[in-house]
Scaffold this motif. Structure first.
Motif, short mmCIF file in Angstrom:
data_model
loop_
_atom_site.label_atom_id
_atom_site.label_comp_id
_atom_site.label_asym_id
_atom_site.label_seq_id
_atom_site.Cartn_x
_atom_site.Cartn_y
_atom_site.Cartn_z
N THR A 415 67.39 2.34 43.10
CA THR A 415 66.84 3.05 44.11
C THR A 415 65.35 2.64 44.30
N LYS A 416 64.55 3.13 45.08
CA LYS A 416 63.09 2.76 45.23
C LYS A 416 62.48 3.14 44.09
N LYS A 417 62.77 4.42 43.56
CA LYS A 417 62.15 4.86 42.41
C LYS A 417 62.69 4.24 40.98
N LYS A 419 63.99 1.43 40.46
CA LYS A 419 63.55 0.07 40.22
C LYS A 419 62.07 -0.09 40.15
N LEU A 420 61.38 0.66 40.77
CA LEU A 420 59.88 0.46 40.51
C LEU A 420 59.67 0.92 38.97
N ILE A 456 57.16 -2.49 46.31
CA ILE A 456 58.65 -3.35 46.24
C ILE A 456 58.34 -4.65 46.27
N ASP A 502 63.30 10.91 44.70
CA ASP A 502 64.00 10.60 45.40
C ASP A 502 65.58 11.52 45.39
#
Length: 520
Positions: A415-417, A419-420, A456, A502
């Motif tokens: 997810t964005k979270k 992976k960051l 990203i 998220d």
């Protein structure tokens, strides 16, 4: 004359050489700098047709072109080829044109190939050589063979010839090449460069006097970077040449400031500063990447697709980071194998990479790799086709070495979270020296892995980042509750990079009831 052109000497055209003319011919043959500064014309934007006055570094480069061992200590005189790292606008193409013209004039039965990342570029270099050739006095020329003067080649009476093509073409496959000139080789896509060198290099290296000249400005940690770096270290047969921006007379700090002001520092670093990584947007600091000491595999398995840098050691902990592709020839399925000695001592020991293996077969490869490395657990991204891989491993083959961090399924959800967080952790490990990478492809992909939008990161257009993604999940294991003894200040990292909660992956990772807990 050749086909009515008075500027070209024809086949069997006789020249009466006086003793003085013969002596001049011999001097041109023996002294390439003298030849260039007296007879080699180029066309410039400002002055038109002129004989260039060579700068000192250009004279030095020409002498190295003629003899790659020129100026080296006797114990280091094992060089045969040349790799030339150059800043923009230092006249590197002019130097190369002078050498290639001199080479075909004074050598019999030699084949020269001019290759560039674009055929148009190679043909332009050939055209400029032809224009300079036509400006030579007839007594210095070789006669042009029948049908020997066309768009893509020159054939001379002495048996020497020049051809021009792109590195992506098959123009020189099967040809016996005496001199291979590769222009701006750093800009040739990695897959094309790899294929080209595999198919062409063995043929060239088989000759005792054949030579490769690679000339380029830098463009990332790719094939050109590795050839140049190994030449600097004395680990190959290439003589490394580097010409910096300020070796050109008249270039000073004001020139530098002007270029940066009209462009930016990134442009300056790569185009003039000879830095292989000019971008400030990549995840990992460029100086860290350039210092990485990559090696060659010590062994291979699974059809040579599992590249092994260190054999498994008894009693050692390993973790597999897995990113799955569809097997259609596009994205790659990749397994990164990491050895964990302790929380701050992690080493890359193997990598599997293939873009034509379907998910069910890749699941089997994951299992075999896990078993080979002491039954290592796997961090498998389950997005898209990854869920098919995790299902096959867990249900079809009943192999329970998957770490399940996703409350909704097997493996780990990107997810964005998440992976960051993985990106930040990877950055921390690499820039603090806690993770040692040895695989060239992985380092290359990291050099292309950049921030494309706030927080990203991914590869640029037409690039792959599967080696990076699989590496992310292998390192991310160290931040989970399943790694005993961790001591990371996760709150501080989250706060610094503003990682927001998220709905997809907002709970601590847990292992499914049917899966065993890790033994350590």
């Amino acid at each position: 004359m050749y086909q009515g052109d008075k500027t070209l000497r024809g086949t069997d055209e006789k020249i009466d050489y006086t003793p003085e003319l013969l002596q001049e011919y011999i001097r041109c043959k023996e002294d390439i700098v003298y030849f260039a500064e007296k007879y080699f014309y180029i066309t410039t934007l400002d002055k038109g047709r002129v004989i260039p006055k060579l700068w000192e570094f250009q004279k030095r480069c020409l002498k190295v072109y003629v003899d790659p061992n020129s100026g080296l200590p006797e114990q280091n005189q094992d060089k045969r080829h040349i790799v030339f790292l150059a800043a923009r606008q230092i006249g590197k193409t002019t130097i190369s044109k002078i050498y290639m013209t001199h080479y075909i004039l004074f050598n019999k039965d030699k084949n020269v190939a001019i290759l560039a990342n674009k055929e148009k570029t190679a043909l332009k270099i050939l055209w400029e050589i032809k224009e300079s050739y036509k400006n030579l006095p007839l007594w210095l020329q070789q006669g042009v063979a029948d049908a020997g003067w066309n768009k893509s080649s020159i054939n001379l009476e002495n048996g020497s010839r020049v051809i021009a093509a792109s590195t992506a073409s098959s123009a020189i496959r099967g040809e016996t090449i005496s001199l291979l000139y590769l222009d701006e080789f750093a800009f040739v896509p990695q897959n094309i460069a790899d294929d080209f060198m595999r198919s062409v290099y063995p043929t060239i290296s088989s000759g005792k006097t054949s030579k490769i000249i690679i000339v380029s400005t830098p463009h990332g940690l790719n094939h050109f970077y590795h050839i140049y770096r190994n030449a600097i270290r004395g680990e190959n047969e290439y003589r490394a040449i580097k010409v910096n921006w300020d070796e050109v007379p008249g270039r000073d700090e004001k020139f530098k400031e002007s270029v940066i002001r009209n462009n930016d520092i990134i442009f300056w670093n790569q185009e003039y500063g000879c830095k292989f990584l000019g971008s400030s947007n990549i995840l990992i600091d460029s100086e860290i990447l350039e210092r990485m000491d990559t090696t060659e595999p010590v062994d291979t398995k699974l059809g040579d697709l599992l590249q092994i840098y260190e054999q498994p050691q008894e009693g050692v902990m390993y973790i597999l980071g897995v990113d799955s592709g569809k097997g259609t020839g596009r994205d790659f399925s990749v397994i990164q194998v990491l050895k964990i000695l302790d929380e701050f001592d992690v080493e890359q020991v193997a990598i599997y990479r293939h873009n034509m293996i379907e998910p069910y077969g890749f699941a089997q490869v994951c299992i075999e790799t896990s078993k080979f490395y002491n039954g290592a657990y796997m961090m498998v991204e389950n997005n898209d086709v990854g869920s098919s891989v995790t299902d096959s491993i867990w249900y079809n083959f009943e192999y329970d070495k998957i770490i399940n961090c996703d409350k909704k399924g097997l493996g780990i959800r990107s997810t964005k979270k998440s992976k960051l967080a993985a990106n930040i952790l990877l950055k921390r490990y690499l820039e603090n020296g806690w993770l040692n990478l040895v695989d060239k492809r992985t380092v290359f992909e990291l050099s292309r892995y950049e921030e494309v939008a706030p927080n990203i990161f991914r590869a640029g257009n037409h690039e792959h980042d599967d080696c990076v993604t699989s590496l992310l999940w292998g390192v991310y294991f160290l931040s989970t509750t399943f790694f005993d003894g961790k001591n990371l200040n996760v709150h501080r990292i989250d706060e610094k990079f503003k990682i927001q909660e998220d709905n997809e992956n907002s709970v601590p990772p847990t292992i499914f009831d049917e899966g065993p807990m890790l033994p350590w």
